[in-house]
Design a protein around this motif. Structure first.
Motif, PDB file in Angstrom:
ATOM      1  N   LEU A  23     -58.626  17.491  47.894  1.00 50.40           N
ATOM      2  CA  LEU A  23     -60.072  17.763  47.861  1.00 50.40           C
ATOM      3  C   LEU A  23     -60.477  18.476  46.562  1.00 50.40           C
ATOM      4  O   LEU A  23     -61.583  19.000  46.448  1.00 50.40           O
ATOM      5  CB  LEU A  23     -60.489  18.603  49.074  1.00 50.40           C
ATOM      6  N   GLY A  24     -59.557  18.525  45.615  1.00 52.51           N
ATOM      7  CA  GLY A  24     -59.866  19.134  44.303  1.00 52.51           C
ATOM      8  C   GLY A  24     -60.151  20.619  44.410  1.00 52.51           C
ATOM      9  O   GLY A  24     -61.017  21.135  43.701  1.00 52.51           O
ATOM     10  N   GLN A  25     -59.442  21.306  45.297  1.00 54.87           N
ATOM     11  CA  GLN A  25     -59.745  22.730  45.499  1.00 54.87           C
ATOM     12  C   GLN A  25     -59.030  23.632  44.491  1.00 54.87           C
ATOM     13  O   GLN A  25     -57.819  23.812  44.538  1.00 54.87           O
ATOM     14  CB  GLN A  25     -59.381  23.142  46.936  1.00 54.87           C
ATOM     15  N   PHE A  27     -60.063  27.408  43.218  1.00 60.90           N
ATOM     16  CA  PHE A  27     -61.074  28.431  43.454  1.00 60.90           C
ATOM     17  C   PHE A  27     -61.240  29.334  42.234  1.00 60.90           C
ATOM     18  O   PHE A  27     -60.261  29.832  41.678  1.00 60.90           O
ATOM     19  CB  PHE A  27     -60.705  29.240  44.704  1.00 60.90           C
ATOM     20  N   LEU A  28     -62.503  29.543  41.877  1.00 60.71           N
ATOM     21  CA  LEU A  28     -62.839  30.307  40.676  1.00 60.71           C
ATOM     22  C   LEU A  28     -62.610  31.805  40.914  1.00 60.71           C
ATOM     23  O   LEU A  28     -63.064  32.348  41.923  1.00 60.71           O
ATOM     24  CB  LEU A  28     -64.320  30.026  40.361  1.00 60.71           C
ATOM     25  N   GLY A  53     -69.760  21.643  46.939  1.00 54.71           N
ATOM     26  CA  GLY A  53     -68.397  22.176  47.055  1.00 54.71           C
ATOM     27  C   GLY A  53     -68.318  23.677  46.890  1.00 54.71           C
ATOM     28  O   GLY A  53     -67.669  24.175  45.970  1.00 54.71           O
ATOM     29  N   PRO A  54     -68.959  24.442  47.785  1.00 57.92           N
ATOM     30  CA  PRO A  54     -68.943  25.909  47.656  1.00 57.92           C
ATOM     31  C   PRO A  54     -67.573  26.537  47.881  1.00 57.92           C
ATOM     32  O   PRO A  54     -67.343  27.670  47.440  1.00 57.92           O
ATOM     33  CB  PRO A  54     -69.925  26.367  48.741  1.00 57.92           C
ATOM     34  N   GLY A  55     -66.682  25.832  48.568  1.00 53.57           N
ATOM     35  CA  GLY A  55     -65.334  26.373  48.806  1.00 53.57           C
ATOM     36  C   GLY A  55     -65.388  27.673  49.579  1.00 53.57           C
ATOM     37  O   GLY A  55     -66.010  27.751  50.644  1.00 53.57           O
ATOM     38  N   GLU A  74     -70.480  20.933  51.699  1.00 54.54           N
ATOM     39  CA  GLU A  74     -69.024  21.093  51.638  1.00 54.54           C
ATOM     40  C   GLU A  74     -68.367  20.137  52.639  1.00 54.54           C
ATOM     41  O   GLU A  74     -68.764  20.056  53.793  1.00 54.54           O
ATOM     42  CB  GLU A  74     -68.653  22.555  51.943  1.00 54.54           C
ATOM     43  N   LEU A  75     -67.346  19.451  52.161  1.00 58.85           N
ATOM     44  CA  LEU A  75     -66.666  18.462  52.996  1.00 58.85           C
ATOM     45  C   LEU A  75     -65.633  19.095  53.925  1.00 58.85           C
ATOM     46  O   LEU A  75     -65.428  18.630  55.051  1.00 58.85           O
ATOM     47  CB  LEU A  75     -65.984  17.434  52.069  1.00 58.85           C
ATOM     48  N   ASP A  99     -69.724  14.785  53.089  1.00 62.25           N
ATOM     49  CA  ASP A  99     -69.346  14.299  51.761  1.00 62.25           C
ATOM     50  C   ASP A  99     -70.632  14.204  50.931  1.00 62.25           C
ATOM     51  O   ASP A  99     -71.566  13.499  51.325  1.00 62.25           O
ATOM     52  CB  ASP A  99     -68.705  12.911  51.951  1.00 62.25           C
ATOM     53  N   VAL A 100     -70.692  14.895  49.814  1.00 61.68           N
ATOM     54  CA  VAL A 100     -71.920  14.915  49.010  1.00 61.68           C
ATOM     55  C   VAL A 100     -72.377  13.500  48.623  1.00 61.68           C
ATOM     56  O   VAL A 100     -73.574  13.231  48.491  1.00 61.68           O
ATOM     57  CB  VAL A 100     -71.753  15.805  47.749  1.00 61.68           C
ATOM     58  N   ASN A 125     -69.038  23.979  40.900  1.00 68.41           N
ATOM     59  CA  ASN A 125     -67.703  23.847  40.318  1.00 68.41           C
ATOM     60  C   ASN A 125     -67.165  22.597  41.022  1.00 68.41           C
ATOM     61  O   ASN A 125     -66.716  22.672  42.157  1.00 68.41           O
ATOM     62  CB  ASN A 125     -66.885  25.111  40.627  1.00 68.41           C
ATOM     63  N   TYR A 129     -61.757  15.156  41.208  1.00 64.70           N
ATOM     64  CA  TYR A 129     -61.382  13.771  41.520  1.00 64.70           C
ATOM     65  C   TYR A 129     -62.596  12.857  41.690  1.00 64.70           C
ATOM     66  O   TYR A 129     -62.437  11.639  41.677  1.00 64.70           O
ATOM     67  CB  TYR A 129     -60.464  13.721  42.764  1.00 64.70           C
ATOM     68  N   ILE A 130     -63.790  13.456  41.859  1.00 66.09           N
ATOM     69  CA  ILE A 130     -64.991  12.606  41.975  1.00 66.09           C
ATOM     70  C   ILE A 130     -66.133  13.093  41.060  1.00 66.09           C
ATOM     71  O   ILE A 130     -67.308  12.903  41.364  1.00 66.09           O
ATOM     72  CB  ILE A 130     -65.518  12.477  43.432  1.00 66.09           C
TER      73      ILE A 130
HETATM   74  N1  SAM Z   1     -67.102  26.431  44.458  1.00 64.67           N
HETATM   75  C1  SAM Z   1     -65.755  26.894  44.753  1.00 64.67           C
HETATM   76  C2  SAM Z   1     -65.267  27.756  43.616  1.00 64.67           C
HETATM   77  O1  SAM Z   1     -65.859  27.681  42.538  1.00 64.67           O
HETATM   78  O2  SAM Z   1     -64.317  28.500  43.815  1.00 64.67           O
HETATM   79  C3  SAM Z   1     -64.797  25.726  45.017  1.00 64.67           C
HETATM   80  C4  SAM Z   1     -64.743  24.672  43.931  1.00 64.67           C
HETATM   81  S1  SAM Z   1     -63.479  23.473  44.185  1.00 64.67           S
HETATM   82  C5  SAM Z   1     -63.208  23.011  42.498  1.00 64.67           C
HETATM   83  C6  SAM Z   1     -64.325  22.018  44.795  1.00 64.67           C
HETATM   84  C7  SAM Z   1     -64.889  22.125  46.217  1.00 64.67           C
HETATM   85  O3  SAM Z   1     -65.479  20.865  46.551  1.00 64.67           O
HETATM   86  C8  SAM Z   1     -63.870  22.399  47.311  1.00 64.67           C
HETATM   87  O4  SAM Z   1     -64.335  23.426  48.147  1.00 64.67           O
HETATM   88  C9  SAM Z   1     -63.757  21.074  48.089  1.00 64.67           C
HETATM   89  O5  SAM Z   1     -63.433  21.232  49.445  1.00 64.67           O
HETATM   90  C10 SAM Z   1     -65.168  20.520  47.905  1.00 64.67           C
HETATM   91  N2  SAM Z   1     -65.260  19.044  48.019  1.00 64.67           N
HETATM   92  C11 SAM Z   1     -64.313  18.121  47.713  1.00 64.67           C
HETATM   93  N3  SAM Z   1     -64.775  16.874  47.907  1.00 64.67           N
HETATM   94  C12 SAM Z   1     -66.060  17.005  48.347  1.00 64.67           C
HETATM   95  C13 SAM Z   1     -67.074  16.064  48.722  1.00 64.67           C
HETATM   96  N4  SAM Z   1     -66.863  14.755  48.671  1.00 64.67           N
HETATM   97  N5  SAM Z   1     -68.270  16.550  49.152  1.00 64.67           N
HETATM   98  C14 SAM Z   1     -68.496  17.901  49.189  1.00 64.67           C
HETATM   99  N6  SAM Z   1     -67.578  18.827  48.844  1.00 64.67           N
HETATM  100  C15 SAM Z   1     -66.376  18.387  48.417  1.00 64.67           C
END
Ligand code: SAM
Length: 285
Positions: A23-25, A27-28, A53-55, A74-75, A99-100, A125, A129-130
């Motif tokens: 999921l491209g996680q 965290f900042l 993607g607030p994580g 957020e997914l 899914d956004v 952030n 992957y997308i």
């Molecule tokens: N915003 C947080 C931070 O800065 O620490 C997390 C950023 S992390 C790079 C990307 C976030 O996007 C993750 O929380 C992940 O679960 C979420 N994500 C991944 N695919 C997604 C999708 N298709 N739709 C919505 N959120 C998604």
């Protein structure tokens, strides 16, 4: 940086979170980057912020303190529980577990803009992957938004903020330029995240133009030409557009290039957006 590192580690431990690579996680944990994202988004109480993607909510917290309303998309279900626990008592917080790419952003924006909340902005952030599908959706859905501030891979960022014709130009450079004025906000080292990504990151800002950079009745034709040109970017434009049957034959292609003062051996990356718009105008005649 230490504070956000500790806070992130504590939340991950409390909820038993392991970053999900699929999921491209990442965290900042770098406060300077968080503050720069907030500052460059120019967040005010008159803004609706859509955060993709607030994580764990690192950016969300600062957005909630500064914006009129924050809608997070957020997914990952695991994050929803954490975000609700952390921010459920903020009256300006809303979360969508989806899914956004499947969310009707136009509808959300229409429903939330009013006399008090005047501008919609995207802040994220992004999951790397997308990156491209998300940015394309934000632009092609023709949303009523003021700006997009996103963290993405540096390599992609350089293509997005390039001036068409510059050395990093790709097909997407033209799309971004058509819709936006874009700029680099800052480069972000890998050590700013848990876990560290394999690539360097960059925050960029895209400010939506009031009118597109070129005026065309049917911009789809121009985008089709750009796509065809960059699909075979090592070939000359004449050859790639003839192969793609944009030009009926080489002779027609040569005549159009000549009319537009373009060299016979010009390549996709040498053209400006206006050049592609002119080719589209000729094709449509
Ligand atoms: N915003 C947080 C931070 O800065 O620490 C997390 C950023 S992390 C790079 C990307 C976030 O996007 C993750 O929380 C992940 O679960 C979420 N994500 C991944 N695919 C997604 C999708 N298709 N739709 C919505 N959120 C998604």
């Amino acid at each position: 940086m230490r504070d956000l590192f500790d806070e992130t580690k504590t939340i991950m431990k409390k909820y038993g979170i392991k970053a999900n690579k699929d999921l491209g996680q990442n965290f900042l944990i770098n406060n300077e980057v968080v503050e720069n994202i907030i500052k460059s988004s120019d967040v005010s109480k008159e803004d609706l912020i859509i955060e993709i993607g607030p994580g764990l909510g690192t950016l969300t917290k600062r957005l909630l303190e500064n914006a009129g309303k924050v809608i997070c998309i957020e997914l990952d279900k695991k994050m929803i529980k954490i975000l609700n626990d952390r921010f459920g008592n903020y009256s300006n917080f809303e979360i969508i577990n989806d899914d956004v790419l499947k969310v009707d952003l136009n509808k959300i924006i229409k429903e939330n803009l009013n006399n008090n909340i005047k501008k919609a902005k995207i802040v994220a952030n992004l999951p790397y992957y997308i990156t491209t599908p998300i940015i394309m959706k934000l632009l092609e859905d023709k949303l009523d938004i003021d700006s997009i501030v996103v963290m993405i891979q540096k390599e992609v960022a350089e293509r997005l903020i390039e001036t068409p014709g510059g050395k990093n130009t790709g097909a997407i450079t033209h799309t971004i330029f058509y819709y936006c004025e874009s700029e680099k906000v800052m480069e972000v080292p890998n050590s700013s995240f848990i876990p560290e990504p394999e690539v360097t990151s960059e925050v960029i800002k895209m400010k939506l133009r009031k009118k597109p950079a070129v005026e065309l009745d049917n911009p789809k034709v121009m985008f089709m030409i750009i796509k065809s040109a960059f699909m075979q970017r090592r070939k000359t434009l004449l050859n790639s557009l003839t192969n793609a049957q944009v030009f009926t034959n080489k002779q027609e292609g040569l005549e159009i290039l000549k009319k537009l003062n373009l060299e016979e051996n010009v390549r996709a990356e040498n053209l400006k957006l206006e050049d592609y718009a002119n080719i589209a105008r000729e094709i449509e005649k």
